[in-house]
Design an enzyme around this catalytic site. Structure first.
Site, PDB file in Angstrom:
ATOM      1  CB  CYS A 158      -0.991  -0.043   1.165  1.00  0.00           C
ATOM      2  SG  CYS A 158      -2.318   1.166   1.031  1.00  0.00           S
ATOM      3  CG  HIS A 186      -3.607  -3.600   3.098  1.00  0.00           C
ATOM      4  ND1 HIS A 186      -2.655  -3.089   3.942  1.00  0.00           N
ATOM      5  CD2 HIS A 186      -4.194  -2.537   2.516  1.00  0.00           C
ATOM      6  CE1 HIS A 186      -2.668  -1.774   3.877  1.00  0.00           C
ATOM      7  NE2 HIS A 186      -3.596  -1.416   3.023  1.00  0.00           N
ATOM      8  CD  GLU A 197      -1.405  -6.156   5.528  1.00  0.00           C
ATOM      9  OE1 GLU A 197      -1.035  -6.547   4.399  1.00  0.00           O
ATOM     10  OE2 GLU A 197      -1.584  -4.946   5.803  1.00  0.00           O
TER      11      GLU A 197
END
Lengths: 202, 248
Positions: free
Chosen positions: A80, A183, A185
């Site tokens: 990001c 993202h 994650e």
């Protein structure tokens, strides 16, 4: 050892939890000596570009990261804002100079009847084969939260794209430098797979 | 294409998962998020009444979820100042829900947005219908009328920097009768930021109606029967068949 660079912006804990879950040793740090020990780097981040660059400078991280990434060719994954910082310049709230590692600028998503920021689960169109995509299905979705995106001077370094009013780069790869606008994650199984690929194969 | 989202809202009383009908704690829902669920996002709310518990118990819930679920996590309940906000982010939340303090001191929205970014700031709005078709915003667990109309309040929250609105119909909460889609549509049409519908979903068609009639970006469920991995998956299948684009 994986170093997650702490420059005071973004949800570092999620990245750390994901790397640990994948079975890798990781540390969240801005300590120069600790960073130098790392085999691979992750530069996460949510926030504004100007703040990101200011914080990198304030913690003296520009030089140490550049030495490791450009000099020693250690693999780095930018996520990001972390990915956007790799660019030469950004137009978010004025004009800012970036790390300049990849020939690209950071530009705003066009407002075409769609709310900006672009927030939510969206496609990842795999344009070129990448180690990051091993085991990632074409229909897998990823989680995005952003108003700006990386626009490379040379589309050859774009490995994945997404679409939100406009086609934009979602995965950029240049030598040892990897960048995702989404993202991983926060993208559940598909995100963990992509992150695992970076950790194991870059 | 951006997909519509299905969100699970979990409420905690002093760190214990709280259900409106059955009061027993049940932690099996906090497991296996990564492996089995296709829920798109999780919201955890602290509904402990002031003085009735320890903040730390909720903090450990947030921390636990942040370590286990690799989807976006929103935390809220009792957020009164920037330090409360920062604390939840530090524990691993991606967004923080604010309600009471946003009503009490609207500039709190701007302060949080300026410091952490609008994408972090979810303004939660609880409403009641007053019987003549008008809606009013309520504060303090639905006990205090504010005199505000939810549409103007949502617009103001957006102007002040909110990144997302969660709209709850107090009458529909726990009713399983479906969302109040007239309310949802009024709010969704008035703002450019995503709107999450909350309160009332009892069957999969209620999600479909929320998206297609209420025009919301996300449908939330607090209904315990929607929590298990199979139910979220079957909800997604139903939504796809009904022409709503969701993540598989």
């Amino acid at each position: 050892m994986i170093a997650i660079v702490d420059y005071g912006l973004g949800n570092l804990k999620s990245v750390y939890a994901a790397v640990k879950r994948l079975g890798f040793e990781a540390m969240v740090t801005r300590d120069h000596a600790a960073l130098e020990q790392a085999d691979k780097l992750i530069l996460p981040g949510v926030g504004a570009f100007g703040d990101g660059m200011n914080n990198l400078a304030a913690f003296g991280l520009r030089e140490v990261l550049s030495r490791m990434v450009i000099g020693e060719k250690k693999p780095i994954l930018g996520i990001c804002l972390g990915a956007q910082l790799f660019a030469g310049e950004s137009f978010e709230f004025g004009r800012h100079k970036g790390l300049g590692w990849i020939p690209a600028s950071v530009v705003r998503l066009p407002e075409q009847g769609l709310p900006v920021p672009h927030v939510g689960w969206n496609d990842l169109f795999q344009k070129k084969s990448s180690i990051l995509f091993d085991g990632v299905e074409k229909e897998d979705l990823f989680y995005y939260v952003h108003s700006f995106y990386l626009r490379p001077d040379d589309s050859g370094i774009v490995f994945g794209e997404s679409e939100y009013g406009v086609r934009f780069s979602a995965v950029i790869q240049q030598d040892n430098i990897y960048a995702t606008q989404f993202h991983p994650e926060k993208s559940q199984l598909a995100g963990l797979k992509l992150l695992d690929n970076f950790l194991k194969k870059s | 294409m951006l997909r519509k989202r299905v969100i699970t809202v979990l409420t905690f009383n002093d760190g214990v998962l709280f259900r409106t009908k059955v009061f027993q704690p049940d932690y099996r829902y906090t497991l296996n998020f990564v492996d089995a669920w296709s829920v798109d996002e999780i919201v955890v709310l602290d509904i402990t009444r002031p003085g009735a518990g320890k903040k730390e118990n909720f903090f450990s819930v947030v921390s636990d979820f942040a370590e286990r679920c690799f989807v976006p996590l929103t935390a809220g309940g009792g957020v009164r100042d920037i330090e409360d906000f920062r604390k939840l982010l530090c524990l691993g939340a991606d967004k923080v829900a604010i309600n009471y303090q946003a009503l009490n001191r609207p500039e709190f929205i701007s302060e949080a947005a300026r410091l952490f970014g609008s994408q972090c700031v979810l303004v939660s709005i609880d409403t009641r219908e007053n019987g003549s078709g008008n809606y009013e915003v309520y504060s303090e667990f639905g006990t205090r009328p504010t005199g505000l109309d939810p549409v103007s309040w949502a617009k103001k929250a957006q102007e002040l920097g909110a990144g997302e609105i969660m709209i709850t119909s107090i009458e529909k909460d726990g009713s399983l009768e479906g969302y109040d889609n007239r309310l949802n549509r009024l709010v969704a049409d008035a703002v450019d930021i995503p709107v999450i519908a909350c309160g009332g979903a009892g069957k999969w068609q209620d999600f479909v109606d929320g998206f297609l009639i209420g025009k919301v970006q996300a449908g939330a469920t607090t209904n315990i029967y929607h929590f298990t991995e199979n139910s979220i998956k079957s909800a997604k299948q139903y939504l796809k068949k009904s022409g709503v684009e969701v993540r598989g």
